[in-house]
Design a protein around this motif. Structure first.
Motif, PDB file in Angstrom:
ATOM      1  N   LEU A 182      -5.249   6.103 -11.978  1.00  0.00           N
ATOM      2  CA  LEU A 182      -4.060   6.704 -12.580  1.00  0.00           C
ATOM      3  C   LEU A 182      -3.614   7.882 -11.729  1.00  0.00           C
ATOM      4  CD1 LEU A 182      -2.099   6.892 -15.041  1.00  0.00           C
ATOM      5  CD2 LEU A 182      -3.799   8.370 -16.146  1.00  0.00           C
ATOM      6  N   TRP A 183      -2.284   7.952 -11.478  1.00  0.00           N
ATOM      7  CA  TRP A 183      -1.699   9.053 -10.700  1.00  0.00           C
ATOM      8  C   TRP A 183      -0.527   9.643 -11.480  1.00  0.00           C
ATOM      9  CZ3 TRP A 183      -3.215   4.429  -8.635  1.00  0.00           C
ATOM     10  CH2 TRP A 183      -4.140   4.452  -7.586  1.00  0.00           C
ATOM     11  N   ARG A 184      -0.186  10.884 -11.135  1.00  0.00           N
ATOM     12  CA  ARG A 184       0.948  11.556 -11.770  1.00  0.00           C
ATOM     13  C   ARG A 184       1.854  12.139 -10.701  1.00  0.00           C
ATOM     14  NH1 ARG A 184      -0.670  16.710 -14.752  1.00  0.00           N
ATOM     15  NH2 ARG A 184      -0.096  17.713 -12.793  1.00  0.00           N
ATOM     16  N   SER A 185       3.163  12.052 -10.939  1.00  0.00           N
ATOM     17  CA  SER A 185       4.150  12.682 -10.069  1.00  0.00           C
ATOM     18  C   SER A 185       5.019  13.601 -10.912  1.00  0.00           C
ATOM     19  CB  SER A 185       5.027  11.642  -9.378  1.00  0.00           C
ATOM     20  OG  SER A 185       6.072  12.257  -8.645  1.00  0.00           O
ATOM     21  N   ASP A 186       5.297  14.797 -10.382  1.00  0.00           N
ATOM     22  CA  ASP A 186       6.160  15.755 -11.071  1.00  0.00           C
ATOM     23  C   ASP A 186       7.507  15.901 -10.376  1.00  0.00           C
ATOM     24  OD1 ASP A 186       4.181  16.375 -13.016  1.00  0.00           O
ATOM     25  OD2 ASP A 186       3.180  17.670 -11.552  1.00  0.00           O
ATOM     26  N   GLY A 234       0.797  -1.223   0.000  1.00  0.00           N
ATOM     27  CA  GLY A 234       0.000   0.000   0.000  1.00  0.00           C
ATOM     28  C   GLY A 234       0.825   1.266   0.000  1.00  0.00           C
ATOM     29  N   MET A 235       2.132   1.159  -0.313  1.00  0.00           N
ATOM     30  CA  MET A 235       3.015   2.317  -0.336  1.00  0.00           C
ATOM     31  C   MET A 235       3.818   2.328  -1.635  1.00  0.00           C
ATOM     32  SD  MET A 235       2.604   3.861   2.654  1.00  0.00           S
ATOM     33  CE  MET A 235       4.055   4.902   2.809  1.00  0.00           C
ATOM     34  N   ILE A 236       4.239   3.539  -2.032  1.00  0.00           N
ATOM     35  CA  ILE A 236       5.215   3.683  -3.102  1.00  0.00           C
ATOM     36  C   ILE A 236       6.588   3.792  -2.443  1.00  0.00           C
ATOM     37  CG2 ILE A 236       6.043   5.077  -5.031  1.00  0.00           C
ATOM     38  CD1 ILE A 236       3.433   3.651  -5.586  1.00  0.00           C
ATOM     39  N   HIS A 237       7.502   2.932  -2.879  1.00  0.00           N
ATOM     40  CA  HIS A 237       8.856   2.919  -2.336  1.00  0.00           C
ATOM     41  C   HIS A 237       9.824   3.362  -3.424  1.00  0.00           C
ATOM     42  CE1 HIS A 237       7.600   0.445   1.206  1.00  0.00           C
ATOM     43  NE2 HIS A 237       6.654   0.096   0.347  1.00  0.00           N
ATOM     44  N   ARG A 238      10.870   4.081  -3.008  1.00  0.00           N
ATOM     45  CA  ARG A 238      11.854   4.562  -3.970  1.00  0.00           C
ATOM     46  C   ARG A 238      13.252   4.182  -3.508  1.00  0.00           C
ATOM     47  NH1 ARG A 238      11.911  10.846  -5.397  1.00  0.00           N
ATOM     48  NH2 ARG A 238      12.340  10.951  -3.160  1.00  0.00           N
ATOM     49  N   ALA A 255       8.112  11.390  -5.494  1.00  0.00           N
ATOM     50  CA  ALA A 255       8.024  11.777  -4.080  1.00  0.00           C
ATOM     51  C   ALA A 255       6.590  12.107  -3.679  1.00  0.00           C
ATOM     52  CB  ALA A 255       8.938  12.967  -3.799  1.00  0.00           C
ATOM     53  N   THR A 256       5.862  12.792  -4.535  1.00  0.00           N
ATOM     54  CA  THR A 256       4.456  13.133  -4.264  1.00  0.00           C
ATOM     55  C   THR A 256       3.638  12.799  -5.497  1.00  0.00           C
ATOM     56  OG1 THR A 256       4.748  15.427  -5.038  1.00  0.00           O
ATOM     57  CG2 THR A 256       5.095  14.976  -2.680  1.00  0.00           C
ATOM     58  N   TRP A 257       2.305  12.603  -5.280  1.00  0.00           N
ATOM     59  CA  TRP A 257       1.448  12.124  -6.358  1.00  0.00           C
ATOM     60  C   TRP A 257       0.115  12.852  -6.364  1.00  0.00           C
ATOM     61  CZ3 TRP A 257       3.208   8.402  -9.777  1.00  0.00           C
ATOM     62  CH2 TRP A 257       4.418   7.780  -9.404  1.00  0.00           C
ATOM     63  N   THR A 258      -0.430  13.015  -7.581  1.00  0.00           N
ATOM     64  CA  THR A 258      -1.743  13.603  -7.788  1.00  0.00           C
ATOM     65  C   THR A 258      -2.614  12.595  -8.518  1.00  0.00           C
ATOM     66  OG1 THR A 258      -0.821  15.838  -7.953  1.00  0.00           O
ATOM     67  CG2 THR A 258      -3.037  15.479  -8.848  1.00  0.00           C
ATOM     68  N   VAL A 273       7.767   6.526   0.289  1.00  0.00           N
ATOM     69  CA  VAL A 273       7.576   7.954   0.042  1.00  0.00           C
ATOM     70  C   VAL A 273       6.129   8.399   0.179  1.00  0.00           C
ATOM     71  CG1 VAL A 273       9.648   8.203  -1.347  1.00  0.00           C
ATOM     72  CG2 VAL A 273       7.511   7.514  -2.445  1.00  0.00           C
ATOM     73  N   THR A 274       5.164   7.534  -0.149  1.00  0.00           N
ATOM     74  CA  THR A 274       3.764   7.944  -0.031  1.00  0.00           C
ATOM     75  C   THR A 274       2.864   6.720  -0.050  1.00  0.00           C
ATOM     76  OG1 THR A 274       2.085   9.450  -0.939  1.00  0.00           O
ATOM     77  CG2 THR A 274       3.330   8.143  -2.509  1.00  0.00           C
TER      78      THR A 274
END
Length: 934
Positions: A151-155, A110-114, A159-162, A125-126
Motif C-alpha cells: 500500500l502506498w499514499r500520495s499527497d 513498473g511505473m505509475i503513469h498520469r 506525482a510522488t508516493w510514500t 511519474v514514478t
C-alpha cells in the motif's frame, strides 16, 4: 494456414516454462521496456477485470487482461482504446479522481503513469511495481492510495508516493476524511485514522476479497468474503455476516455500494457444481436492509470479473455494469430476472491467429473464451466476430475463401472466407482421439493431412501418474476435403509425439505433396525424391524440437527452419530442402530459449523468431562478416516476466508486416507511416499517391525461373502510376487510388496487371496505419477494383487548394505531338507506329466516348476515359517472336465500365478486338495476337 489451440501453439508448455524460469534466474530485475513500434491490433477488450467510474457521471474506464485500457464517455455504449497511448508493457491498474474529468492514473511497466487530458497523453511519474488499483479520497483531490499487495499514499495527486506498512487487497476511503481508510488484508478488515501510518483490526478472521462504502450517516461498510457478505452499519465498529440464498455458496467476490441508496449494494455470489470447486455460475444480487434482503437480478453461467454501480447514461437509468468473463461488458437489468444486455465493448482474448498467403492483409483469430472466429480484412485494424464453436480454423493456401473449422472430433468447411460454414460436419477419424493439427495442400484445397492424438485419459492429464496410458499420434490423409480419411504409415507408427507437420509450399496441383514430419528429436521427409518412403533429414543432434517453418527461396529452392527449446541449438536452417543444415545463432541473446518462428512465404521476405524474456528478432544480412545475423525487431513485447513469451508469430506476404501474439493480445510491426517521393530522375520502388502522398504503393514479384525482386515505380498522375519488373520500357502493373468517400464512405484501390507472374501488391494508408495486400498467383492475369479498401473513420482532412498538375515531373496532360499517331489524341501508336491502339467506352448511365491515349514507351501506354488524372486502361505490345513466333498483346483495366479495345497491326491490316462487359475488371495476355510479318 492453421490457427491452433493445441500444444503446437505453445509447444511443450511444461518444459518451456521450466527453461524460461531457469533463464530468468540470471536476468536483472528491471522495469519492462516500452512498446515503441509494436502496434496493438487485437480485437476489442480482452478479459475485463476492472471497471472504474470517472468524475463525469457517464464516464467509465475498463481495464482488461492482458493489458488493455478503454474509456466510454456515454455510460458504456461506445468505447475507445487508450492502451496504445500508455508507455508500458502491460496495464495492471487504473484509477480516476472523483472531481477531475481529465485526470487518470495507470500502473504499467513498473511505473505509475498520469494523464491530464483524458488518456490521450501520459507521463511516467514514478517507479512503483505491482499496483492493481487506486483509491481516491473524495474530500481531498490530492490524496490517493495505490495498492496491489503493498500500500502506498500520495499527497500530490500521484506525482510522488510514500510506502505504508500495510498489506492490502482492497481499500476504501471515508468520503468525509482523507486520513480515514479501511483495508482488506486477506485475513480481515483494518482501519487507519492517520492516513495509513497506524492500523487497528476491525474484522477478523475473514478472507476479504472486496470492500465498499456508501455515503450514509453513519457510513455502511460492505466486505465481500469467502464466507459471505460482512456488513457494518456503524462505520466498522461491529459486523454481521449475511449469506446469499441457496443453492449459492457463501463466497461473495464483488460488492459495490449503490450511489444515493444508503444501505443498499450490488453483490455477486458464486454457485459451484456439487461439492467440487468448479464454478458454474456467478449471480448478481441487489442487497438491502443491511444485508438481510437479497434480490436476484440474474444468474450468469460464467465468472463475473468486475461490477460497477449505477451509471447516469444520458436519458437512461442503468442499474450497473458487469464484466462476465469472455462476454465483454453488459448492463445489469432494470427488473429482477430481466435480460442482461451486452453493450459496446466485446471482450476478446486471442488464443491464436494466422493469415492466408493469397490474402495477406486478412487475419483469422480465435477468441479464447467463446471459441468464436474473428476476422479482419485490414491487417488487424478492423474486426468482425463470427459465431463458430471451434478449436482451430485452417485456410487453404491456394484459396483463401476455403476455410476448415475443426473441433476435437469434427470438421466443417466454408467456401466464402468463413462467412458461412456447411451445416453438415464430417467426423474426424474414429477412436478415443483428439484433433492436433491440419495441413492443406499448397495448390489443392481438397488434399489434407491430419494429425490426431490418441489416449484413454482426459486430455492426457494423467501423464504424471503411474500406469498412465501412452499417448500416441497418428497421421491421416484425405483427398476429398475431409469427407473420408486414410491412415498414413509413419516411420515409428504410432508416434509418441508429433511436434509439427508441413507440406512443401512448392507442391503443384495434381501431384502428391512433399511431406515433412517433425518429431521431438527427428525430422522425416516423404515425397517423390525419397521413393514415396520416409527418410530422416534430421539436423545435427536435434533435440527438444518444437516447430518447422518453410520459406521459398530464389531459383525454386526451399529453406527449412527448425525451432528447438535447446539454448545451444535454437534455430537450425537448411537451404536445400533438408539435405544439409547449419545453425543460425549469431546475434541472439545468450542462453535465451527460442519459442516460435515465422517466415514470409515468398523469397526475400522476413524471417523472425521470438526468444523468451527477450522479445522478437529478425534475420538480416551481416555484411561485415559476409553472413547473416539476428537483430532485435522493435521493443517492448515479450521482454519481461509479466508476459513471459511471444508464443506465436506470422509474417504477411508482400508487406512483410510481422504479427505477434503476446499476453493474449495481438501486435503488429512494420506498417509504413509515410511516403516520400524520390527526387526527379531517381529510381524508386515506392509509388506515392493521393493528397499529401498519403498512400504508399509497393510490389514484389517472382518469375517462372525462381527469380524475384521489387517493382520499380513510375508515377503518372496524383492518383495513378505503374510498375515495371524486368526493363523500364515494359510496364507490368498499373495502380490508382481514388477517393470514394462521397459514394460509399471508402477510399478505392484499382489495379490492372499486364503480367501473369506472381506478385504481391501492397497499398498502405500511412495516415490511418491501414494496409491492403493483393496477391496474384502464378500464370494469372488480374485486374481488380476494391471499393472497400480503406474505410473512412471520420478523419477530417485539411482543405487542399487544388489537384497537382504534375507528379514527380511526369505531366498529366502530354503534349498533342506526343499522343497517338500524328495528332489524333485517341490513338496510341506502339513499336514505331506499327501497332495502332484505340478504345471506346460506355459508362453505367449510358454515356459513351473515345478513350484518350498517353504513350509511355515504345512498347506501352495507357488510356483515360473521363479525365486525364484518372487512368483507366493500360496496354502493351511485346515482340514474342523469339519465343513463339508471335507478337503479344497485354492489357490491364483499372475500370469496370464497358469498353472495346482494338489493336491493329498496320503492316498486315489485322485488327484484334477485346471487349470488356459492364461491371467487369479484366486483364489479359494474348500471346498469339499477330503473325510475325517482317
Amino acid at each position: 494456414m492453421s490457427i491452433r489451440r493445441t500444444p503446437h501453439s505453445s509447444p511443450r508448455p511444461a518444459l518451456l516454462l521450466a527453461l524460461i524460469l531457469a533463464a530468468a534466474a540470471f536476468l536483472p530485475l528491471t522495469a519492462a521496456a516500452s512498446i515503441l513500434d509494436w502496434e496493438l491490433v487485437s480485437p476489442d477488450g480482452g478479459t475485463i477485470v476492472q471497471l472504474v467510474r470517472g468524475a463525469d457521471p457517464a464516464t467509465v474506464y475498463a481495464r482488461s487482461e492482458p493489458g488493455g485500457l478503454f474509456v466510454s464517455l456515454d455510460g458504456g455504449q461506445r468505447w475507445d482504446s487508450l492502451a496504445q497511448h500508455v508507455d508500458g508493457d502491460r496495464i495492471r491498474g487504473v484509477g480516476a479522481p472523483p472531481d477531475d474529468v481529465d485526470q487518470i492514473l495507470a500502473s504499467a511497466g513498473g511505473m505509475i503513469h498520469r494523464s491530464v487530458d483524458g488518456g490521450l497523453n501520459w507521463e511516467a511519474v514514478t517507479a512503483l511495481s505491482f499496483v492493481n488499483a487506486f483509491a481516491f479520497a473524495p474530500s481531498d483531490p490530492d490524496r490517493v492510495y495505490a495498492y496491489g499487495n503493498d500500500l502506498w499514499r500520495s499527497d500530490d495527486g500521484g506525482a510522488t508516493w510514500t510506502e505504508l506498512d500495510q498489506f492490502a487487497v482492497d481499500v476504501v476511503v471515508d468520503p468525509r476524511d482523507a486520513d480515514r481508510l479501511w483495508a482488506g488484508d486477506g485475513t480481515g478488515v483494518e482501519v487507519s485514522e492517520d492516513g495509513g501510518q497506524t492500523w487497528e483490526v476491525r474484522l477478523a478472521p475473514a478472507n476479504v476479497f472486496d470492500l465498499a462504502v456508501d455515503q450514509g450517516d453513519p457510513l455502511t461498510l460492505w466486505a465481500g468474503a469467502f464466507d459471505g457478505l460482512w456488513v457494518s452499519e456503524d462505520e466498522g465498529e461491529s459486523w454481521k455476516l449475511h449469506l446469499p440464498p441457496a443453492p449459492h455458496r457463501p463466497t461473495v467476490r464483488h460488492v459495490v455500494a449503490r450511489p444515493g441508496l444508503d444501505g443498499q449494494a450490488l453483490a455477486t455470489a458464486a454457485r459451484y457444481q456439487g461439492m467440487s470447486s468448479i464454478l458454474v455460475a456467478d449471480s448478481l444480487f441487489r442487497v438491502a436492509l443491511g444485508g438481510s434482503d437479497w434480490q436476484l437480478f440474474q444468474e450468469r453461467p460464467v465468472t463475473i470479473e468486475a461490477i460497477l454501480g449505477e451509471i447516469d447514461r444520458p436519458g437512461l437509468f442503468v442499474p450497473g455494469l458487469l464484466a462476465p468473463r469472455g462476454q465483454g461488458i453488459v448492463e445489469a437489468p432494470v427488473r429482477r430476472s430481466g435480460f442482461i444486455t451486452p453493450i459496446g465493448l466485446a471482450a476478446t482474448e486471442v488464443t491464436a491467429f494466422d493469415l492466408p498467403e493469397l490474402a495477406p492483409s486478412t487475419l483469422y483469430a480465435l477468441d479464447d473464451d467463446r471459441f468464436d472466429l474473428l476476422t479482419s480484412e485490414h491487417g488487424g485494424r478492423l474486426w468482425e466476430r463470427r459465431v463458430l464453436t471451434s478449436v482451430d480454423v485452417v485456410a487453404a493456401p491456394s484459396d483463401p475463401e476455403r476455410l476448415y473449422s475443426l473441433t476435437s472430433s469434427e470438421l466443417r468447411r466454408s467456401s466464402d472466407g468463413g462467412a458461412t460454414f456447411e451445416e453438415s460436419s464430417h467426423p474426424l477419424p474414429a477412436g478415443v482421439g483428439f484433433y492436433h493439427s491440419l495441413a492443406v495442400h499448397p495448390a489443392d484445397p481438397d488434399v489434407l493431412r491430419l494429425v490426431m492424438r490418441f489416449d484413454s485419459s482426459d486430455f492426457g492429464t494423467c501423464k504424471l501418474l503411474p500406469d498412465c496410458p501412452v499417448i500416441e499420434y497418428r497421421l491421416y490423409a484425405s483427398d476429398d476435403g475431409g469427407e473420408s480419411w486414410q491412415l498414413v504409415d509413419t516411420p515409428g507408427a504410432p508416434e509418441t509425439e508429433i511436434e509439427d507437420l508441413l507440406l512443401d509450399p512448392r507442391s503443384e496441383a495434381g501431384e502428391a505433396p512433399v511431406e515433412y514430419l517433425l518429431l521431438h528429436d527427428d525430422l522425416w521427409q516423404r515425397g517423390a525424391a525419397t521413393g514415396g518412403g520416409w527418410v530422416s533429414v534430421r539436423p545435427g543432434s536435434l533435440g527438444r524440437a518444437s516447430q518447422l517453418v518453410a520459406q521459398r527461396t530464389g531459383g525454386g529452392g526451399l529453406a527449412l527452419h527448425v525451432v528447438t527449446h535447446d539454448p545451444d541449438e535454437r534455430i537450425w536452417r537448411s537451404l536445400d530442402g533438408g539435405e544439409s543444415w547449419g545453425l543460425l545463432d549469431a546475434g541472439l541473446p545468450e542462453d535465451g530459449v527460442a519459442v516460435a518462428a515465422a517466415a514470409a512465404p515468398r523469397p526475400g521476405g522476413r524471417v523472425v523468431v521470438s526468444i523468451a524474456l527477450e522479445g522478437v528478432y529478425e534475420l538480416v544480412d551481416d555484411e561485415a562478416n559476409q553472413g547473416e545475423r539476428w537483430e532485435k525487431l522493435g521493443q517492448g513485447i515479450g521482454e519481461s516476466l509479466d508476459g513471459l513469451v511471444v508464443y506465436r508469430l506470422a509474417v504477411a506476404a508482400g508487406s512483410d508486416v510481422v504479427f505477434a501474439l503476446w499476453n493474449g493480445r495481438l501486435f503488429r510491426h512494420g506498417v509504413a507511416t509515410d511516403c516520400t517521393p524520390p527526387a526527379a530522375g531517381e529510381p524508386s520502388n515506392t509509388l506515392c499517391l493521393g493528397e499529401n502522398d498519403r498512400f504508399r504503393v509497393e510490389v514484389d514479384w517472382q518469375d517462372f525461373q525462381g527469380g524475384f525482386g521489387n517493382g520499380t515505380a513510375e508515377p503518372l498522375t496524383p492518383d495513378a502510376g505503374y510498375f515495371w519488373f524486368f526493363r523500364q520500357a515494359n510496364a507490368e502493373l498499373a495502380v490508382k487510388v481514388l477517393d470514394g468517400i462521397g459514394v460509399n464512405g471508402n477510399r478505392w484501390v484499382f489495379y490492372g496487371a499486364l503480367t501473369n507472374v506472381p506478385f504481391d501488391l501492397t497499398v498502405t494508408d500511412t495516415l490511418e496505419c491501414d494496409y491492403q495486400t493483393y496477391s496474384n498467383p502464378s500464370r494469372n492475369f488480374a485486374s481488380r477494383g476494391d471499393t472497400a479498401a480503406f474505410p473512412d473513420d471520420g478523419f477530417d482532412e485539411p482543405p487542399v487548394a487544388g489537384l497537382r498538375a504534375t507528379a514527380s515531373g511526369v505531366t498529366s496532360s502530354p503534349a498533342a505531338t506526343t499522343v497517338g499517331c500524328g495528332t489524333d489524341p485517341g490513338v496510341l501508336c506502339l513499336h514505331d507506329g506499327r501497332f495502332r491502339v484505340e478504345a471506346d467506352w460506355e459508362d453505367f448511365q449510358g454515356g459513351s466516348g473515345e478513350a484518350t491515349a498517353v504513350p509511355l514507351s515504345t512498347d506501352s501506354g495507357y488510356l483515360w476515359f473521363f479525365n486525364q488524372d484518372n487512368v483507366e486502361l493500360f496496354v502493351k505490345v511485346l515482340d514474342g517472336r523469339p519465343v513463339n513466333g508471335q507478337w503479344w498483346v497485354f492489357y490491364g483495366s483499372l475500370s469496370n465500365v464497358r469498353f472495346e479495345l482494338r489493336v491493329t497491326d498496320t503492316l498486315s491490316g489485322v485488327t484484334r478486338t477485346y471487349e470488356n462487359p459492364s461491371g467487369t475488371f479484366a486483364s489479359r495476355g494474348d500471346v498469339e495476337a499477330f503473325d510475325p510479318l517482317e
